[in-house]
Write a protein that holds these residues in place. Structure first.
Motif, PDB file in Angstrom:
ATOM      1  N   MET A 163      49.241  46.903  -0.315  1.00  0.00           N
ATOM      2  CA  MET A 163      48.368  45.804  -0.257  1.00  0.00           C
ATOM      3  C   MET A 163      48.742  44.430  -0.230  1.00  0.00           C
ATOM      4  SD  MET A 163      44.954  47.540  -2.262  1.00  0.00           S
ATOM      5  CE  MET A 163      43.719  46.379  -1.740  1.00  0.00           C
ATOM      6  N   ALA A 164      49.495  44.156  -1.382  1.00  0.00           N
ATOM      7  CA  ALA A 164      50.424  42.912  -1.548  1.00  0.00           C
ATOM      8  C   ALA A 164      51.054  42.661  -0.234  1.00  0.00           C
ATOM      9  CB  ALA A 164      51.048  42.998  -2.675  1.00  0.00           C
ATOM     10  N   GLU A 165      51.790  43.475   0.483  1.00  0.00           N
ATOM     11  CA  GLU A 165      52.569  43.164   1.441  1.00  0.00           C
ATOM     12  C   GLU A 165      51.757  42.829   2.629  1.00  0.00           C
ATOM     13  OE1 GLU A 165      56.102  45.210   3.988  1.00  0.00           O
ATOM     14  OE2 GLU A 165      54.937  46.596   2.862  1.00  0.00           O
ATOM     15  N   GLU A 195      53.816  37.936  20.376  1.00  0.00           N
ATOM     16  CA  GLU A 195      53.669  37.319  19.183  1.00  0.00           C
ATOM     17  C   GLU A 195      52.358  36.693  18.856  1.00  0.00           C
ATOM     18  OE1 GLU A 195      54.834  36.234  15.599  1.00  0.00           O
ATOM     19  OE2 GLU A 195      56.119  37.517  16.798  1.00  0.00           O
ATOM     20  N   GLU A 196      51.800  36.185  19.818  1.00  0.00           N
ATOM     21  CA  GLU A 196      50.444  35.809  19.796  1.00  0.00           C
ATOM     22  C   GLU A 196      49.411  36.810  19.223  1.00  0.00           C
ATOM     23  OE1 GLU A 196      47.556  33.554  22.699  1.00  0.00           O
ATOM     24  OE2 GLU A 196      49.457  32.668  22.660  1.00  0.00           O
ATOM     25  N   LEU A 197      49.492  37.761  20.082  1.00  0.00           N
ATOM     26  CA  LEU A 197      48.795  38.937  19.816  1.00  0.00           C
ATOM     27  C   LEU A 197      48.890  39.729  18.411  1.00  0.00           C
ATOM     28  CD1 LEU A 197      48.935  40.920  23.097  1.00  0.00           C
ATOM     29  CD2 LEU A 197      46.913  39.846  22.259  1.00  0.00           C
ATOM     30  N   ARG A 198      50.077  39.630  18.108  1.00  0.00           N
ATOM     31  CA  ARG A 198      50.520  40.231  16.563  1.00  0.00           C
ATOM     32  C   ARG A 198      49.654  39.333  15.521  1.00  0.00           C
ATOM     33  NH1 ARG A 198      54.939  42.097  17.913  1.00  0.00           N
ATOM     34  NH2 ARG A 198      56.229  40.187  18.097  1.00  0.00           N
ATOM     35  N   LYS A 199      49.797  38.004  15.859  1.00  0.00           N
ATOM     36  CA  LYS A 199      48.998  37.130  14.705  1.00  0.00           C
ATOM     37  C   LYS A 199      47.680  37.620  14.756  1.00  0.00           C
ATOM     38  CE  LYS A 199      52.031  33.104  14.558  1.00  0.00           C
ATOM     39  NZ  LYS A 199      52.379  32.216  15.616  1.00  0.00           N
ATOM     40  N   LEU A 200      47.043  37.695  15.900  1.00  0.00           N
ATOM     41  CA  LEU A 200      45.623  37.817  15.847  1.00  0.00           C
ATOM     42  C   LEU A 200      45.253  39.152  15.303  1.00  0.00           C
ATOM     43  CD1 LEU A 200      44.141  35.986  17.802  1.00  0.00           C
ATOM     44  CD2 LEU A 200      44.143  37.659  19.526  1.00  0.00           C
ATOM     45  N   ARG A 201      46.136  40.037  15.422  1.00  0.00           N
ATOM     46  CA  ARG A 201      45.696  41.330  14.773  1.00  0.00           C
ATOM     47  C   ARG A 201      45.737  41.313  13.361  1.00  0.00           C
ATOM     48  NH1 ARG A 201      49.217  43.634  19.050  1.00  0.00           N
ATOM     49  NH2 ARG A 201      50.832  43.927  17.436  1.00  0.00           N
ATOM     50  N   ALA A 207      50.357  39.322   2.151  1.00  0.00           N
ATOM     51  CA  ALA A 207      51.500  38.241   1.947  1.00  0.00           C
ATOM     52  C   ALA A 207      51.916  37.811   3.559  1.00  0.00           C
ATOM     53  CB  ALA A 207      52.875  38.736   1.311  1.00  0.00           C
ATOM     54  N   MET A 208      51.787  39.231   4.398  1.00  0.00           N
ATOM     55  CA  MET A 208      52.070  38.870   5.885  1.00  0.00           C
ATOM     56  C   MET A 208      50.991  38.034   6.472  1.00  0.00           C
ATOM     57  SD  MET A 208      53.361  41.955   8.121  1.00  0.00           S
ATOM     58  CE  MET A 208      51.760  42.867   8.169  1.00  0.00           C
ATOM     59  N   HIS A 209      49.805  38.122   6.104  1.00  0.00           N
ATOM     60  CA  HIS A 209      48.754  37.351   6.817  1.00  0.00           C
ATOM     61  C   HIS A 209      48.160  36.128   6.442  1.00  0.00           C
ATOM     62  CE1 HIS A 209      48.575  40.637  10.081  1.00  0.00           C
ATOM     63  NE2 HIS A 209      48.679  41.475   9.366  1.00  0.00           N
ATOM     64  N   THR A 210      48.506  35.976   5.073  1.00  0.00           N
ATOM     65  CA  THR A 210      47.936  34.805   4.279  1.00  0.00           C
ATOM     66  C   THR A 210      49.121  33.955   3.493  1.00  0.00           C
ATOM     67  OG1 THR A 210      47.573  35.920   2.349  1.00  0.00           O
ATOM     68  CG2 THR A 210      46.001  36.238   3.931  1.00  0.00           C
ATOM     69  N   ILE A 228      40.889  46.053   3.042  1.00  0.00           N
ATOM     70  CA  ILE A 228      41.943  45.537   3.622  1.00  0.00           C
ATOM     71  C   ILE A 228      41.463  44.653   4.899  1.00  0.00           C
ATOM     72  CG2 ILE A 228      44.283  45.191   4.278  1.00  0.00           C
ATOM     73  CD1 ILE A 228      44.989  47.637   2.463  1.00  0.00           C
ATOM     74  N   ALA A 229      41.232  45.298   5.694  1.00  0.00           N
ATOM     75  CA  ALA A 229      41.047  44.781   7.108  1.00  0.00           C
ATOM     76  C   ALA A 229      39.862  43.777   6.765  1.00  0.00           C
ATOM     77  CB  ALA A 229      40.339  45.927   8.090  1.00  0.00           C
ATOM     78  N   MET A 230      38.785  43.931   6.074  1.00  0.00           N
ATOM     79  CA  MET A 230      37.668  42.903   5.657  1.00  0.00           C
ATOM     80  C   MET A 230      38.156  41.762   5.035  1.00  0.00           C
ATOM     81  SD  MET A 230      35.338  44.033   7.609  1.00  0.00           S
ATOM     82  CE  MET A 230      34.470  42.566   7.263  1.00  0.00           C
ATOM     83  N   ALA A 231      39.027  42.208   4.055  1.00  0.00           N
ATOM     84  CA  ALA A 231      39.479  40.930   3.024  1.00  0.00           C
ATOM     85  C   ALA A 231      40.160  39.873   4.060  1.00  0.00           C
ATOM     86  CB  ALA A 231      40.486  41.323   1.996  1.00  0.00           C
TER      87      ALA A 231
END
Ligand SMILES: Nc1ncnc2c1ncn2[C@@H]1O[C@H](COP(=O)(O)OP(=O)(O)O)[C@@H](O)[C@H]1O
Ligand SMILES: [Mg+2]
Length: 278
Positions: free
Chosen positions: A112-114, A81-87, A117-120, A166-169
């Motif tokens: 892109m929206a998905e 779970e920790e690694l998933r958050k990091l990636r 939404a998942m990471h922010t 996306i990665a950079m944003a």
């Protein structure tokens, strides 16, 4: 300066009922903010496995040992779970084939929206404005129209640029790109490499750029590490690799590349010598 990531003694074994096969053998590297480390090696040399091991992307059949310190934490053996958050958040990834990263059934904009939404915690409005910004930054015209398109309506190069965007944003401290230019044509390849150079220069990110292409690596990497059969066999800057590499495999890579360049030069010369026919 503290490295963005420091890897030591990284080993990966493929464990089956019958045997244990070492795939990554005591790999060691570090990468600093604002620097691009290039990992060079032929197909099957263990480049992807090394990074997948660090990011916790390998399944139970692989045994991973060693340290990979990022943000004062050892990622090897860290909870999934920790690694998933990091990636995605702190470590961005751009993979080889952009086609496989997009779902063919959904429009680019909703994918892109998905991800955002998942990471922010951005709201819909913010997500839309960042999506348009990403496309603009990656020099994709008519962003609003592109958001409405399906993946098959865009070229591989465009999809790859969107992936990088996306990665950079998500503003990761470390961007890992695994053969990001392999699936696309030479002209687009050049554009993508320019993009990486720009990101490194302007955003001072740490980058790891994996490839089997000496030409591509010479353009973006500040330092190069050459892998063969799971081991690091050479390292240094491009000049070192070109002129002083001792490992026979590295020399072969260099000579092959030189041969291509010589042939190219010969063709150009011949073209120049051709008499004008009309
Ligand atoms: N899913 C897998 N199962 C078993 N062995 C694998 C698997 N993926 C890769 N390997 C082995 O690991 C070695 C390194 O692969 P990889 O890291 O993908 O190479 P590359 O340098 O091309 O990225 C390969 O030689 C291959 O034999
Ligand atoms: Mg690979």
């Amino acid at each position: 300066m503290k490295p963005a990531m420091k890897v030591e003694d990284l080993c990966v074994d493929l464990v089956t009922r019958r045997q244990k096969k070492r795939i990554v053998d005591h790999v060691k590297f570090e990468v600093y903010p604002g620097e691009c480390l290039g990992i060079l090696g032929e197909s099957g040399s263990g480049k992807s496995m090394s990074l997948k091991a660090v990011l916790g992307l390998l399944d139970k059949n692989f045994q991973v040992s060693g340290q990979a310190v990022f943000d004062d934490k050892n990622l090897i053996g860290a909870p999934g779970e920790e690694l998933r958050k990091l990636r995605g958040n702190q470590i961005g990834m751009v993979l080889q084939n952009p086609m496989t990263c997009f779902d063919p059934l959904y429009r680019i904009g909703s994918q892109m929206a998905e991800t955002f939404a998942m990471h922010t915690d951005w709201n819909g409005e913010k997500i839309r404005s960042v999506s348009l910004e990403v496309l603009d930054q990656m020099r994709i015209h008519d962003g609003a129209e592109v958001l409405e398109k399906y993946p098959h309506q865009l070229s591989g190069g465009m999809l790859q640029r969107i992936m990088i965007g996306i990665a950079m944003a998500l503003s990761p401290e470390l961007l890992i790109a695994d053969e990001p230019t392999t699936a696309i044509d030479a002209i687009t390849q050049y554009e993508i490499l320019e993009e990486f150079e720009r990101i490194k220069r302007e955003k001072k990110k740490a980058m790891i750029f994996i490839t089997h292409d000496l030409g591509a690596i010479s353009k973006v990497a500040d330092r190069i590490m050459v892998m063969n059969s799971g081991r690091i066999v050479d390292q240094g800057d491009f000049h070192h690799i070109l002129h002083h590499a001792k490992d026979p495999y590295t020399r072969l890579l260099v000579e092959k590349r030189m041969a291509v360049m010589d042939r190219y030069r010969d063709i150009l010369k011949r073209e120049e010598r051709k008499p004008c026919l009309n």
